[in-house]
Motif scaffolding. Structure first.
Motif, short mmCIF file in Angstrom:
data_model
loop_
_atom_site.label_atom_id
_atom_site.label_comp_id
_atom_site.label_asym_id
_atom_site.label_seq_id
_atom_site.Cartn_x
_atom_site.Cartn_y
_atom_site.Cartn_z
N GLU A 1 -6.79 5.52 12.34
CA GLU A 1 -7.84 5.25 13.31
C GLU A 1 -7.43 5.52 14.75
OE1 GLU A 1 -9.13 1.27 12.66
OE2 GLU A 1 -9.94 1.68 10.66
N SER A 2 -6.12 5.59 15.03
CA SER A 2 -5.68 5.77 16.42
C SER A 2 -4.91 7.09 16.55
CB SER A 2 -4.78 4.61 16.85
OG SER A 2 -4.15 4.91 18.08
N PRO A 3 -5.48 8.09 17.21
CA PRO A 3 -4.75 9.35 17.44
C PRO A 3 -3.46 9.14 18.22
CG PRO A 3 -7.10 9.63 17.89
CD PRO A 3 -6.86 8.17 17.72
N VAL A 4 -3.45 8.20 19.13
CA VAL A 4 -2.24 7.92 19.93
C VAL A 4 -1.11 7.45 19.01
CG1 VAL A 4 -1.25 6.46 21.73
CG2 VAL A 4 -3.56 7.38 22.00
N PHE A 5 -1.43 6.53 18.12
CA PHE A 5 -0.43 6.01 17.19
C PHE A 5 0.04 7.11 16.24
CE2 PHE A 5 0.91 3.67 13.35
CZ PHE A 5 1.83 2.79 13.91
N ALA B 1 4.17 11.15 14.34
CA ALA B 1 4.51 12.56 14.11
C ALA B 1 5.68 12.98 14.99
CB ALA B 1 3.29 13.43 14.38
N GLU B 2 5.72 12.47 16.21
CA GLU B 2 6.81 12.82 17.11
C GLU B 2 8.15 12.31 16.60
OE1 GLU B 2 8.16 11.79 21.69
OE2 GLU B 2 6.02 11.77 21.19
N ALA C 1 11.53 14.41 15.18
CA ALA C 1 12.91 14.22 15.64
C ALA C 1 13.84 13.86 14.49
CB ALA C 1 12.94 13.14 16.71
N LEU C 2 13.28 13.21 13.49
CA LEU C 2 14.09 12.73 12.36
C LEU C 2 14.28 13.79 11.28
CD1 LEU C 2 15.31 9.94 11.43
CD2 LEU C 2 13.18 9.60 10.16
N PRO D 1 15.37 16.87 10.78
CA PRO D 1 16.59 17.60 10.45
C PRO D 1 17.65 16.76 9.75
CG PRO D 1 15.91 18.01 12.73
CD PRO D 1 15.10 16.87 12.24
N TYR D 2 17.48 15.45 9.74
CA TYR D 2 18.55 14.58 9.24
C TYR D 2 18.21 13.85 7.95
CZ TYR D 2 19.65 15.30 14.16
OH TYR D 2 19.90 15.87 15.38
N VAL D 3 16.96 13.93 7.47
CA VAL D 3 16.57 13.21 6.26
C VAL D 3 15.79 14.13 5.33
CG1 VAL D 3 16.48 11.01 7.51
CG2 VAL D 3 14.40 12.37 7.25
N ASP D 4 15.68 13.70 4.09
CA ASP D 4 14.93 14.49 3.11
C ASP D 4 13.65 13.78 2.67
OD1 ASP D 4 15.99 12.38 1.72
OD2 ASP D 4 17.03 13.58 0.20
N TRP D 5 13.11 12.92 3.54
CA TRP D 5 11.88 12.21 3.23
C TRP D 5 10.98 12.22 4.46
CZ3 TRP D 5 11.59 8.10 6.60
CH2 TRP D 5 12.79 7.61 7.11
N SER D 6 9.69 11.92 4.25
CA SER D 6 8.69 11.98 5.32
C SER D 6 8.37 10.59 5.83
CB SER D 6 7.41 12.65 4.82
OG SER D 6 6.35 12.46 5.74
N LEU D 7 8.57 10.38 7.12
CA LEU D 7 8.26 9.10 7.74
C LEU D 7 6.77 8.80 7.66
CD1 LEU D 7 9.77 7.68 10.97
CD2 LEU D 7 7.29 7.76 10.74
#
Length: 251
Positions: free
Chosen positions: A169-173, A178-179, A183-184, A186-192
């Motif tokens: 519901e919040s584009p800002v959030f 996504a940001e 940043a994460l 390159p270091y992990v094999d999962w999606s935040l």
């Protein structure tokens, strides 16, 4: 620590703590998994005399605090409180005053009725309700705008599904998540983002290497949402892992 030698031992069960000729003291050392340590000396609290029973005939003044968003609402509240107080006994006045002071919101329009007995309280409340001035009644507008602080918690504050609806519901959030994911990546094999949205097969929040970055992203995202609404903190503070989010939000 070598517990086999020396006089130090873990306290594993309740034991008597005998009275001595001074306040009893205890040393407590607590070591957290995150490195958050506390070393405290606790001292026995002084013995306090039991409070005397309230004397209904006492003339000790009691303040009755009221607040509302508008003058009209404050007057209406005073009228309702006068009706309530008229049905109570004089001995209940301190309990009513304590509840008004500690369990009600502190809004912009405020008033205090200082009364030594129930009759004075009713006089002040009815005067406030009708817009009159009487001794013991003070009303006005409080300056409620103050400084704000964002407090970021450590690990353990998370729950499954946190941020999912806000992300939709919040584009800002959503942009903040996504940001952080970018940043994460390159270091992990999962999606935040998948973890937040509970996508089937996403990494589990039970994993410490997952929950900490996700919690960081949610805290930063919440700060971005507040900022987009004009709420900018004057200060930030974080506990344990939350210190990282606090540092990031502080720049």
């Amino acid at each position: 620590m070598d517990w086999e030698s020396g006089a130090v031992a873990l306290l594993t069960e309740e034991r008597e703590w005998p009275e001595v000729d001074r306040p009893r003291r205890a040393a407590v050392s607590s070591f957290g998994v995150s490195g958050t340590n506390a070393h405290v000396i606790l001292e026995q609290a002084p013995v306090q005399e039991a409070p005397a029973e309230f004397d209904a005939g006492s003339v000790t003044p009691v303040p009755w605090l009221l607040s509302a968003r508008t003058t009209e609402a404050l007057s209406e509240q005073a009228g309702r409180l006068a009706e309530f107080a008229d049905s109570r006994t004089a001995a209940e006045a301190p309990a009513v005053a304590r509840t008004l002071a500690s369990s009600r919101a502190a809004l912009e329009r405020r008033a205090v009725v200082v009364a030594a007995d129930q009759a004075q309280a009713l006089t002040g409340l009815r005067a406030l309700s009708s817009g009159e001035a009487v001794p013991g009644l003070v009303a006005g507008r409080a300056e409620v705008a103050g400084r704000s602080v964002f407090v970021f918690p450590g690990q353990g504050s998370q729950w499954v599904g946190m941020g999912r609806r806000l992300s939709a519901e919040s584009p800002v959030f959503a942009r903040a998540l996504a940001e952080v994911e970018g940043a994460l990546k390159p270091y992990v094999d999962w999606s935040l983002v998948d973890v937040v949205n509970q996508v089937p097969g996403a990494a589990s929040l039970e994993r410490v290497d997952v929950v900490q970055p996700v919690s960081f992203a949610v805290m930063v995202g919440l700060a971005r949402v507040w900022g987009s609404l004009g709420v900018v903190p004057d200060a930030v503070v974080g506990h344990s892992q939350g210190e990282i989010a606090a540092a990031h939000v502080a720049g």
